[in-house]
Design an enzyme around this catalytic site. Structure first.
Site, PDB file in Angstrom:
ATOM      1  N   THR A 194       4.338 -27.229  -3.403  1.00 23.68           N
ATOM      2  CA  THR A 194       5.212 -26.127  -3.946  1.00 23.68           C
ATOM      3  C   THR A 194       5.350 -24.725  -3.795  1.00 23.68           C
ATOM      4  O   THR A 194       4.419 -24.639  -4.353  1.00 23.68           O
ATOM      5  CB  THR A 194       6.212 -27.265  -4.407  1.00 23.68           C
ATOM      6  N   ASP A 195       6.298 -23.729  -3.960  1.00 23.55           N
ATOM      7  CA  ASP A 195       6.237 -22.295  -4.189  1.00 23.55           C
ATOM      8  C   ASP A 195       7.230 -23.030  -5.530  1.00 23.55           C
ATOM      9  O   ASP A 195       6.902 -24.029  -6.140  1.00 23.55           O
ATOM     10  CB  ASP A 195       7.561 -21.707  -3.789  1.00 23.55           C
TER      11      ASP A 195
END
Length: 760
Positions: free
Chosen positions: A466-467
């Site tokens: 994920t960011d």
């Protein structure tokens, strides 16, 4: 109906199986036979009913959910309490009933014995004396909820022999054991991992020795906000993280911090940095080489390779092994300022060409890359740090642009992909027709984007992360306790940054225990995480962090020379429609210098510090420089009674052209992650620094960062994009203003901001 895997899941040597179905389907018979085949213990769930339930059913009264809850909980409890494989026969007709069982042991697989009503009724009538009368069959059939797509299970037809049913179930269980959630199991011997047998064995054996808490911990990448050993001890001992990113500081302190962290963990850490501009950003003294846009603003594609080379050498010297770069977004929308300087350009072709160069350059060092931000930023003008943004291209448009970029980079060998908190409504609907607007989720939570598209159509075999999970683009989607495990269930392998470590770790663990994260999904994520570590050889290296002497390359003279050469190549003349250039100390000795910033940002650095460098370089060139001060600056210096009207009346006088020969405006406007989009913010209403003076003296506007300023200063006739506020870029710009060096940089049409007046 023949046997089929309803949801893929991992089934290991310790089979935990519930044989389910309505009365008369043969749960006890099939369950016992299956247990014998598997070498498992068998237990008839009916024997666990309290007497009150048995009496109620014998009287012909159906059980309600309150009656069933303790019974189902007891069945679930039996699985983790067992030291061997276990098969339990239990009706488990509703999804909610199965969830109660699975909450105690997420690895449970359900075998649904399916039959027609006629066959079931005949079997019921053939077994008198059982406490479940045939009259309740219709009630059970009405209650039955078939296995859903996210439940690990097998459905088989009971209209065959016991031997055939057991054989069919055994084969289906074997298939389930091979495939993780989503159907795309990792191949550690294939690209991008390319592990040999010994490395694969290390991955598998390491996973087999891990506790559940260690497995959950591997899913997290911590952001180290403290360099103290005590802090690191707490993170590693309590949360067992798989990776770390750190707050930048002096290179020596960073390296020692990483060395300590690696020395305290049993499983080597992925140490991430953000080398989007070379070594800068990974430590305070790293070399700023260029921005992504700068590397795309000259015909020489090797600029991107040099940026990658310096980034690799300097971050490897620190002990980093994972680069959160290159950025492969496409800057289609000039209003988008989160990737305006962080994208190589506004076409797929330039992005692919320069991203490959960067990747090849950084790959010369012992570093793997995470390209970002899938499914692609640059359409929406908003910033996912502060709001969910959207890539609104339709499926065909996406495939021809962002899809082309991702296919090329996956084929080029990129090892991991960072997923943005960016929705792609039309692409999602391609895989999930009928998806409503309210059901569109950011890619980090969208299995159709991560599994059907990224794993399936694009064939990505590497690691997905994920960011940053603190971004509002993610947090606005659902409650934190739900979104933390939902990212892994959707197809991400690692979760970037805790918000609250104890809470997030607990949410992830609860998500596994409740079945949100299946056993197969967890195992597949772990194989990818450890596979990435093995691809770097971390399991073989005694020297995970170089010696202190390695730091000599950071900010070295050789690297600064590369930066100076790139600065000279990429300073770009966007327009000189007023034919103001060249401007020299001989022709225009007296310069009025204006500085424009976005104000102080989260870094708390002086936003106008660059202006001292500009003044120094102008004076070194022979100019006489007078620096404009705003009302706020004059008050800060101790001057009383200053307001913007007074400043304007003193600045904008009729003798302006008698006092100054030319005006230079140097803008270094930043504000990353604090607003949805960035524009120039003047110091006051009708501010004196706004270029009204273009009608008075030759005026040169220089941007040291954003490429979109002409929308706010269309009146300037000479505009230059220098790309960076470094001394090298500023010095190169001043030389070119004087005509001592040719402008070589190129630009794309975004600089004109879709407005006619910006070209005048």
């Amino acid at each position: 109906m023949t046997g089929k895997a309803v949801m893929t899941g991992d089934v290991n040597a310790r089979h935990h199986i519930v044989v389910m179905g309505v009365a008369g389907c043969g749960k006890s018979t099939i369950g016992a036979a299956l247990a014998e085949r598997l070498g498992a213990e068998f237990l008839d769930g009916d024997s666990l009913h309290p007497q009150a339930n048995i009496d109620k059913m014998a009287s012909g009264t159906p059980l309600d959910d309150d009656d069933r809850a303790p019974w189902l909980a007891e069945i679930g409890r039996r699985f983790p309490a067992s030291n061997s494989a276990l098969v339990i026969a239990c009706s488990a007709l509703k999804r909610s009933y199965r969830d109660i069982i699975r909450s105690a042991d997420p690895s449970v697989v359900f075998v649904h014995l399916h039959g027609t009503r006629e066959l079931l009724n005949a079997r019921m009538n053939a077994r008198p004396g059982h406490f479940m009368p045939a009259s309740l069959l219709d009630s059970q059939l009405a209650t039955l909820e078939p296995l859903q797509s996210d439940e690990a299970g097998v459905v088989v037809n009971i209209a065959q022999s016991v031997e055939d049913i057991v054989a069919e179930v055994g084969a289906a269980l074997s298939r389930l054991a091979e495939v993780p959630a989503g159907g795309f199991s990792v191949d550690l011997k294939a690209a991008p991992f390319k592990l040999d047998d010994a490395a694969v064995q290390w991955v598998e054996s390491t996973i087999s020795t891990m506790t559940l808490e260690e497995k959950i911990g591997q899913l997290f990448i911590n952001h180290n906000n403290d360099y103290s050993p005590r802090y690191l001890d707490g993170v590693l001992e309590n949360f067992h993280v798989g990776g770390m990113r750190y707050r930048p500081g002096p290179s020596a302190a960073v390296q020692e911090h990483i060395r300590y962290a690696q020395s305290k963990t049993r499983i080597p850490l992925l140490i991430a940095s953000n080398p989007e501009m070379g070594g800068a950003g990974s430590c305070d003294d790293g070399t700023f080489v260029s921005t992504h846009l700068q590397a795309g603003s000259h015909p020489d594609k090797s600029i991107a390779r040099q940026m990658g080379q310096v980034a690799g050498v300097e971050t490897a010297a620190l002990g980093c092994n994972w680069a959160f770069a290159p950025i492969v977004d496409i800057h289609y929308n000039w209003r988008n300022t989160v990737i305006s300087t962080r994208a190589f350009g506004n076409t797929p072709e330039i992005v692919v060409e320069r991203a490959k160069e960067y990747f090849d350059g950084i790959s010369e060092s012992p570093t793997v890359c995470a390209m970002k931000h899938f499914p692609g930023d640059g359409i929406d003008e908003r910033d996912q740090h502060v709001v969910t943004s959207y890539n609104t291209l339709d499926y065909e448009e996406w495939n021809a642009s962002y899809g082309h970029v991702y296919r090329e980079m996956i084929g080029h060998g990129v090892q991991s992909i960072m997923v943005g908190h960016i929705g792609a409504p039309e692409v999602s609907r391609h895989f999930r027709p009928g998806l409503s607007d309210s059901e569109v989720l950011p890619a980090t939570l969208a299995p159709e984007l991560l599994q059907d598209l990224l794993r399936g159509e694009l064939g990505f075999n590497g690691l997905v992360l994920t960011d940053a999970s603190l971004m509002v683009g993610l947090t606005q989607a659902m409650k934190r306790r739900d979104l933390v495990p939902a990212t892994i269930a959707a197809g991400c392998d690692m979760f970037l940054f805790f918000r609250n470590p104890e809470e997030d770790f607990g949410y992830m663990l609860d998500g596994y225990k409740s079945g949100v994260i299946s056993e197969g999904r967890l195992q597949d994520a772990l194989r990818r995480i450890l596979g990435l570590k093995a691809s770097l050889g971390l399991h073989l290296r005694a020297d995970l962090v170089p010696a202190v002497e390695a730091l000599e390359v950071i900010g070295s003279a050789a690297h600064r020379a590369i930066a100076a050469d790139i600065a000279d190549k990429t300073v770009t003349l966007v327009k000189d429609t007023g034919h103001n250039l060249p401007i020299t100390p001989e022709t225009h000795p007296r310069i009025r210098l204006y500085g424009i910033s976005g104000g102080a940002d989260f870094t708390r650095a002086d936003p106008l510090a660059y202006l001292d460098t500009v003044r120094e370089e102008l004076e070194a060139a022979g100019f006489e420089v007078s620096v404009f001060k705003t009302a706020e600056q004059r008050e800060a210096a101790g001057e009383a009674g200053v307001n913007f009207m007074r400043v304007l009346s003193e600045e904008a006088t009729g003798d302006y052209a008698e006092r100054y020969d030319a005006a230079f405006v140097f803008a270094n406007v930043k504000g990353f992650a604090q607003e949805a989009a960035i524009r120039i913010k003047w110091s006051s209403p009708m501010a004196a620094e706004i270029p009204w003076y273009t009608t008075e003296v030759p005026t040169v506007f220089v941007s040291l960062n954003q490429p979109n300023h002409l929308i706010d200063v269309p009146m300037v006739k000479t505009a230059i994009h220098a790309h960076a506020g470094t001394r090298e870029a500023i010095r190169a710009t001043i030389r070119k203003i004087q005509g001592k060096s040719e402008f070589q940089g190129t630009f794309n049409q975004n600089v004109f901001c879709d407005s006619f007046d910006t070209r005048l």
